[in-house]
Structure formats: C-alpha cells, structure tokens
Design a protein around this motif. Structure first.
Motif, PDB file in Angstrom:
ATOM      1  N   LEU A  75      73.570  36.904   6.337  1.00 40.46           N
ATOM      2  CA  LEU A  75      73.042  37.354   7.596  1.00 40.46           C
ATOM      3  C   LEU A  75      73.459  38.579   8.065  1.00 40.46           C
ATOM      4  O   LEU A  75      73.069  39.745   8.617  1.00 40.46           O
ATOM      5  CB  LEU A  75      72.700  36.338   8.542  1.00 40.46           C
ATOM      6  CG  LEU A  75      71.826  37.053   9.961  1.00 40.46           C
ATOM      7  CD1 LEU A  75      70.468  37.141   9.428  1.00 40.46           C
ATOM      8  CD2 LEU A  75      72.033  35.800  10.809  1.00 40.46           C
ATOM      9  N   ARG A  76      74.930  38.557   8.503  1.00 39.35           N
ATOM     10  CA  ARG A  76      76.000  39.489   9.252  1.00 39.35           C
ATOM     11  C   ARG A  76      76.257  40.521   8.186  1.00 39.35           C
ATOM     12  O   ARG A  76      76.104  41.763   8.811  1.00 39.35           O
ATOM     13  CB  ARG A  76      77.326  38.674   9.638  1.00 39.35           C
ATOM     14  CG  ARG A  76      77.974  39.753  10.507  1.00 39.35           C
ATOM     15  CD  ARG A  76      79.254  38.785  10.695  1.00 39.35           C
ATOM     16  NE  ARG A  76      80.404  39.943  11.461  1.00 39.35           N
ATOM     17  CZ  ARG A  76      81.386  39.529  11.915  1.00 39.35           C
ATOM     18  NH1 ARG A  76      81.770  37.984  11.625  1.00 39.35           N
ATOM     19  NH2 ARG A  76      82.331  40.303  12.464  1.00 39.35           N
ATOM     20  N   GLU A  79      72.866  41.721   5.700  1.00 41.35           N
ATOM     21  CA  GLU A  79      71.431  41.794   6.583  1.00 41.35           C
ATOM     22  C   GLU A  79      70.348  41.283   5.752  1.00 41.35           C
ATOM     23  O   GLU A  79      69.145  41.762   5.872  1.00 41.35           O
ATOM     24  CB  GLU A  79      71.327  43.101   6.990  1.00 41.35           C
ATOM     25  CG  GLU A  79      72.298  43.691   7.719  1.00 41.35           C
ATOM     26  CD  GLU A  79      72.073  45.010   8.572  1.00 41.35           C
ATOM     27  OE1 GLU A  79      70.910  45.342   8.365  1.00 41.35           O
ATOM     28  OE2 GLU A  79      72.789  45.520   9.336  1.00 41.35           O
ATOM     29  N   ASP A 218      79.336  44.690   3.663  1.00 44.71           N
ATOM     30  CA  ASP A 218      78.866  45.716   4.815  1.00 44.71           C
ATOM     31  C   ASP A 218      77.922  46.844   4.215  1.00 44.71           C
ATOM     32  O   ASP A 218      76.953  47.183   4.962  1.00 44.71           O
ATOM     33  CB  ASP A 218      79.977  45.982   5.685  1.00 44.71           C
ATOM     34  CG  ASP A 218      80.522  44.809   6.436  1.00 44.71           C
ATOM     35  OD1 ASP A 218      79.738  43.835   6.718  1.00 44.71           O
ATOM     36  OD2 ASP A 218      81.973  44.934   6.646  1.00 44.71           O
ATOM     37  N   GLY A 221      74.437  46.123   3.260  1.00 42.68           N
ATOM     38  CA  GLY A 221      73.661  45.839   4.610  1.00 42.68           C
ATOM     39  C   GLY A 221      73.346  46.922   5.059  1.00 42.68           C
ATOM     40  O   GLY A 221      71.979  47.030   5.592  1.00 42.68           O
ATOM     41  N   GLN A 222      74.201  47.930   5.286  1.00 45.10           N
ATOM     42  CA  GLN A 222      73.794  49.240   5.769  1.00 45.10           C
ATOM     43  C   GLN A 222      72.648  49.946   5.045  1.00 45.10           C
ATOM     44  O   GLN A 222      71.845  50.535   5.654  1.00 45.10           O
ATOM     45  CB  GLN A 222      74.922  50.045   6.154  1.00 45.10           C
ATOM     46  CG  GLN A 222      76.022  49.617   7.096  1.00 45.10           C
ATOM     47  CD  GLN A 222      77.333  50.111   7.211  1.00 45.10           C
ATOM     48  OE1 GLN A 222      77.509  51.230   6.550  1.00 45.10           O
ATOM     49  NE2 GLN A 222      78.184  49.439   7.851  1.00 45.10           N
ATOM     50  N   THR A 287      77.438  37.904  15.056  1.00 52.38           N
ATOM     51  CA  THR A 287      78.465  38.764  15.015  1.00 52.38           C
ATOM     52  C   THR A 287      80.014  38.068  14.857  1.00 52.38           C
ATOM     53  O   THR A 287      80.896  39.008  14.802  1.00 52.38           O
ATOM     54  CB  THR A 287      78.224  39.751  15.938  1.00 52.38           C
ATOM     55  OG1 THR A 287      78.350  39.193  17.336  1.00 52.38           O
ATOM     56  CG2 THR A 287      77.038  40.244  15.746  1.00 52.38           C
TER      57      THR A 287
END
Length: 383
Positions: A75-76, A79, A218, A221-222, A287
């Motif tokens: 999730l974090r 995403e 990360d 996800g971005q 987060t």
C-alpha cells in the motif's frame, strides 16, 4: 563520541542510533516513547487486567496488525490496494490446523514454520498472476483469489466445512520448544516468543524499505512507466513485495491458530477480513512502520468489544473510518507529529486558537452547503 556509543550528534541535536537498523535514529522524545512502548508490550499480560482490558484481544490485535504491516509494504510503497490478504492470514492459520488435525504434529514451532511456508507459497502463486495489474484490476483480482480460497475451504470436508479444525493433538495443547506447558504457561511462552519475532520482523521490514529494493518499490509506486525506463523490473519487484507481504500475514495467521487453538473460515479467510486488515493500516497510519500495528490493536478491540454492545456494531466502526479519512488522512501515528507541532505553536501563540475556531466554522459551513446541494440535486434534479 565513541564509535561504539549509541549516541551521536546530528544537526546540533543528540540522537540515539537504533541497533541493527543501519541508519535509524531517534530523538530523545522518540526514544522515551519507544521505551514506554516496549515496556507496555512486554508487560501486557500483567498490565492489561489492571486497567480492565482483555490481554487475549490485545494479542489478537497485534497479530492482525502484523498482517497489516505486511499489507502496508504494498500500500505505502507500490501504491497497490489488496483486498485479498486474508488469504495468507487464513492460509497460515489453516496450515497449522491441518498439520495438527490430520498429521498430528504437536510442536508449535514446527506448526508455525509450516504456516509461514504455506502462506508464503500461496502469496507467491497469487502474486505471480496479479503483479502485472494495477488499480481496480489488481484489487479485484486479489479479492477474487481470496473468495475462491474461502469458498473452497468453506465447502470442503477436509477442512471440516464451517466448523473448522482444532489445533490440538489428542486433546492437548501443542508443545512449545519441545515442552508441554500449563494453559497459562503456554499462553505466556507463545506471547513472548511472538513479541520477540515481531520485533525482529519489524526491524527487517525497516531495513527492507530503506534498501535499494525499497527505493525501487517507491519508484514503481510513483510511476511504473518511468520505473521501467530506468531499468527496474517492475512486475518482478511487485511479485517479490507481494510475496513478502504475504509472509507477514502467514506468520500472523499461524500464531493466531496457535493462540485460538481452533480455526474457522469466517474469522480468518472471509473477504471482509481482508477489508479489516486494510482498514487497520489506514487507521494506524500507513505512512509509518508501526502504525498498522496500532491500527490492528484498536480495530480488533473495537470489533470484539462492541460486538456485544451494539447490534449493528459495524456502524460505529464505519463512522470512525470516515472520521479518520476526513480529518486524519495520515492515520493516528502519521498525524502525531503534526498534532504535537500544532500544539507547540498554539502554546507559544494562544492567538492561533481563534483562527482554529474560525477555520472549523468555515469547514462545517462549507460541508453543510455541499450536503444541502447534493440533497437538492438528488430530490429535485439539476436546475
């Protein structure tokens, strides 16, 4: 300061290096908070009763929170929203029950190991098929796999249908570390073994998300396309992270089976359980690393405590979720730094309180206006 000292100077402040984390430092306030948390965690079996709380519920909350920590990796960082993580929690729990009920394995550590292996393999298989999807397609696919597994277990004589399986061999509790324990001794040894393993797994998760692999997640996800352009094998990394997140759920499910000594499909595999695990991550603060753990404890306690007080006990839980999403989008742990920073500013300048009151009035007025407009459109149509 000595290189062996846990203290170091950073930006003019003294911070504490956390062992085995390669770079995690805490301020004096955070260190005090962490020590209080550890004392509460290790003293929970003896402290819970003093304040009228149920130790068993808190223990189960920690277990579901651990499953939420695993879900939070997806999730974090990538995403991706999974509605199917109860499959791994329940998979781990049923691995323990099957080993005890059908193969008569009585050693708790072996049962827990089997839970981790089965749940992780299950996550690896499902993750292989869903890693290439995003958004609603990813969420629906994980939900579908969860529903298929639940229906299979629910309708199977091997899993004893909805009655489930007992985690006992010859009517006795499983042994732990080769020893038979009294009921209280069994609960205490299982709890402290679990707490030690959970701390180790949290440290490993922290190192994982701060490693090059975590940075790559990360980036995925971005923007998946950009991540692919810079050479990140997107689908493979999502598959790995999905499998790792399933491992955490399987571990939690395995301990859940050892704690409850009976496994049924609805409390462990039902698709609503997947939604609750997702809610725990959001409630505690997705987060942060330990936010899902706090969310797990709060939600399980609320669900189990309000079950006997309200007929529609899911309603107050839904209202809490709405309040968290609207007013604390970072969750409880994620909002704490903002809360304390705001509190310090208002102590230094009490005049800000007047601005707060005006802001709240304005927000309520705008919300009422939007609600009135929505109702008018629903009743009279757009004019």
């Amino acid at each position: 300061m000595s290189r062996f000292s846990p203290l170091e100077e950073r930006d003019g402040k003294t911070v504490v290096r956390v062992p085995f984390t390669r770079g995690l430092t805490l301020t004096s306030g955070q260190t005090a908070l962490a020590l209080v948390g550890l004392v509460v965690l290790f003293g929970l079996p003896f402290l819970a009763g003093l304040v009228g709380l149920s130790w068993g519920r808190l223990f189960r909350g920690l277990l579901f929170g651990m499953a939420a920590v695993g879900l939070n990796l997806l999730l974090r960082h990538t995403e991706l929203v999974s509605f199917g993580h109860a499959a791994f929690f329940g998979g781990g729990a049923y691995a323990v029950a099957v080993m005890a009920a059908h193969l008569e394995v009585s050693e708790g550590i072996l049962l827990l190991l089997s839970a981790v292996i089965v749940g992780t393999l299950l996550a690896a298989v499902i993750g292989y098929f869903v890693a290439g999807y995003v958004d609603i397609y990813f969420a629906l696919l994980t939900l579908a796999f969860n529903a298929v597994i639940f229906a299979t277990v629910f309708r199977s004589a091997f899993f004893n249908y909805n009655d489930g399986l007992a985690v006992r061999v010859g009517g006795d509790n499983p042994t732990l570390f080769g020893l038979a324990w009294t009921d209280l001794g069994y609960d205490l040894v299982l709890y402290y073994t679990t707490i030690v393993l959970m701390i180790v797994m949290l440290v490993l998760m922290w190192r994982l998300i701060n490693s090059p692999f975590g940075r790559a997640l990360d980036a995925i996800g971005q923007d998946r396309t950009r991540a692919r352009f810079i050479g990140i094998p997107v689908e493979r990394y999502v598959w790995y992270s999905f499998t790792i997140s399933g491992l955490y759920g399987a571990f939690a499910g395995g301990v859940y089976a050892l704690q409850r000594l009976h496994v049924q499909p609805e409390p462990t595999l039902y698709v609503f359980v997947s939604g609750e695990i997702l809610f725990m991550a959001i409630l505690g603060g997705f987060t942060t690393l330990v936010g899902p753990l706090i969310g797990g404890v709060l939600l399980v306690y609320l669900l189990e405590a309000t079950r006997f007080s309200f007929y529609y006990y899911h309603a107050p839980i839904g209202i809490i979720l709405l309040a968290i999403v609207l007013f604390m989008p970072k969750g409880i742990m994620g909002s704490l730094p903002d809360f304390f920073a705001g509190l310090r500013r208002r102590v230094a300048d009490p005049g800000r309180l007047g601005d707060d009151v005006r802001s709240i009035r304005s927000m309520v007025r705008q919300s009422l206006t939007r609600a009135t407009t929505t109702v008018r459109i629903l009743v009279f149509g757009v004019k």
